[in-house]
Write a protein that holds these residues in place. Sequence first.
Motif, mmCIF file in Angstrom:
data_model
loop_
_atom_site.group_PDB
_atom_site.id
_atom_site.type_symbol
_atom_site.label_atom_id
_atom_site.label_comp_id
_atom_site.label_asym_id
_atom_site.label_seq_id
_atom_site.Cartn_x
_atom_site.Cartn_y
_atom_site.Cartn_z
ATOM 1 N N GLY A 161 -46.666 -24.995 31.818
ATOM 2 C CA GLY A 161 -47.711 -24.389 30.999
ATOM 3 C C GLY A 161 -48.056 -25.214 29.909
ATOM 4 N N THR A 162 -48.276 -24.468 28.699
ATOM 5 C CA THR A 162 -48.576 -24.957 27.333
ATOM 6 C C THR A 162 -47.554 -25.961 26.594
ATOM 7 N N PHE A 163 -46.186 -25.690 27.213
ATOM 8 C CA PHE A 163 -45.277 -26.274 26.684
ATOM 9 C C PHE A 163 -44.910 -27.584 27.103
ATOM 10 N N GLY A 164 -45.747 -28.096 28.313
ATOM 11 C CA GLY A 164 -45.637 -29.206 28.864
ATOM 12 C C GLY A 164 -44.195 -29.621 29.516
ATOM 13 N N VAL A 165 -44.371 -30.927 29.973
ATOM 14 C CA VAL A 165 -43.252 -31.153 30.890
ATOM 15 C C VAL A 165 -42.373 -32.277 30.126
ATOM 16 N N GLN A 166 -41.068 -32.016 29.907
ATOM 17 C CA GLN A 166 -40.395 -32.867 29.040
ATOM 18 C C GLN A 166 -39.091 -32.963 29.559
ATOM 19 N N GLY A 167 -38.367 -34.301 29.324
ATOM 20 C CA GLY A 167 -37.182 -34.598 29.911
ATOM 21 C C GLY A 167 -37.115 -35.391 31.176
ATOM 22 N N TYR A 168 -38.258 -35.843 31.376
ATOM 23 C CA TYR A 168 -38.150 -36.495 32.859
ATOM 24 C C TYR A 168 -37.898 -38.047 32.811
ATOM 25 N N PRO A 169 -37.377 -38.166 34.132
ATOM 26 C CA PRO A 169 -36.763 -39.711 34.167
ATOM 27 C C PRO A 169 -37.990 -40.679 33.827
ATOM 28 N N VAL A 170 -37.512 -42.140 33.138
ATOM 29 C CA VAL A 170 -38.697 -42.901 32.708
ATOM 30 C C VAL A 170 -38.040 -44.195 33.178
ATOM 31 N N PRO A 171 -38.839 -45.126 33.774
ATOM 32 C CA PRO A 171 -38.315 -46.284 34.473
ATOM 33 C C PRO A 171 -37.919 -47.313 33.559
ATOM 34 N N PHE A 172 -36.856 -48.250 33.716
ATOM 35 C CA PHE A 172 -36.671 -49.304 32.844
ATOM 36 C C PHE A 172 -35.788 -48.763 31.589
ATOM 37 N N ASN A 173 -35.138 -47.450 31.702
ATOM 38 C CA ASN A 173 -34.477 -46.690 30.601
ATOM 39 C C ASN A 173 -32.883 -46.983 30.520
ATOM 40 N N PHE A 174 -32.766 -48.281 30.640
ATOM 41 C CA PHE A 174 -31.249 -48.911 30.421
ATOM 42 C C PHE A 174 -31.210 -50.203 29.753
ATOM 43 N N LYS A 175 -29.979 -50.638 29.440
ATOM 44 C CA LYS A 175 -30.254 -51.733 28.694
ATOM 45 C C LYS A 175 -29.482 -52.987 29.576
ATOM 46 N N PRO A 176 -30.357 -54.065 30.216
ATOM 47 C CA PRO A 176 -29.743 -55.217 31.043
ATOM 48 C C PRO A 176 -28.894 -56.026 30.307
ATOM 49 N N GLU A 177 -27.899 -56.797 31.139
ATOM 50 C CA GLU A 177 -27.390 -57.890 30.339
ATOM 51 C C GLU A 177 -28.260 -58.957 30.287
ATOM 52 N N TYR A 178 -27.738 -60.011 29.358
ATOM 53 C CA TYR A 178 -28.625 -60.883 28.731
ATOM 54 C C TYR A 178 -29.423 -61.729 30.126
ATOM 55 N N PRO A 179 -28.575 -62.291 31.091
ATOM 56 C CA PRO A 179 -29.112 -62.927 32.320
ATOM 57 C C PRO A 179 -30.371 -62.203 32.866
#
Length: 357
Positions: free
Chosen positions: A111-129
């Motif tokens: 409803g009016t509270f909206g959808v929150q806390g859903y997964p987002v792509p690329f939400n991580f920290k890759p290594e330098y290579p």
Amino acid sequence: MVIYFVFLTISAATYALFSLGLNLQWGVTGLINFGHVAFMAIGAYSTVLLSMQGVPIPIAVLIGAGLSALLGLLIGISTLRLREDYLGIVTIGVSELVRLVAKNEAWLTKGTFGVQGYPVPFNFKPEYPARIGLIIWLTAICGLALWRLWLWMRVETSRLLGGAVAIAFVLTAYICGALSLYTYDPRAGLMLLTLTALTVVYIGLEKLVNSPWGRILKAIREDEEVPKALGKNVFWYKLQAFMLGGAIAGVSGAFYAWNGTVFPDNFEPLITFNAWIIVMLGGSGNNLGTIIGAIIFWGYNSITRDESFKAIFRAMHLDETQQGAFRVMIIGLVLMLIMVLRPQGILGKKEELTLGR
């Protein structure tokens, strides 16, 4: 400042993707759609709700695009035989219906509270290579964009200004994106993904629009009696274009959700009319022009929110609400001038015009 420009790039690319769907429907086929935001809403809600249930994000996006195409099928079957003005009325009604369902059916959409806390792509920290690989990936996309813009600008001198703005935007986006990818901010990964999707959709649409299928759509736009006389099923071609444009808007809905939040009031009719502004700026039937129109639109949107412009607005004794209305009024005035002086759009070609049929 770097992260803000990354956010701006994601927003411009998302609106460009959204507007490419409308350009296929209206600019190429001549179908008036005032409810295009309904497809974005379906794509956004489907993607985030399914991903929260454990569905892999790519599959959730495809399902969202499929549901958006299904909505296009349902609308098209019942309305595409109507006159253009009736089609426009029905589509804006459907878009408001979708928004009100999302607002009131809290068991499904929160409803009016909206959808929150859903997964987002690329939400991580890759290594330098891996970060270097992402920068190379961004370099390839931006290099392709610059090459395509250069070829496009050489054709007609009237395109120089729009092309120069787009080139400046691409170079700035590349620098900010590369810096953000190197230190790695999740928004930089989302920017890269959004630009990749925009590139794939643009290349695919260019091939389709310049194929025999696309030429039939343009013939329908100019005079549908001609393809009918040649034995073409005009209704079926219209339906295909309407569904494909809806599916593209559904994909843009996923990026819209990942770049912000998902609330029912985020999908008001104004979003559709922003897309119309972008298509008109870029030029009816011109896919590259649509992308440049999105850049110009978001450039204006961000510049007029700058503190220097706010100081000018305050000197005019305008409060926050009046400033927003004044910015919209300026856009309306510019569109009026374009319709009078250059109805094909700033970057469009007169032979692609559909308004004066």
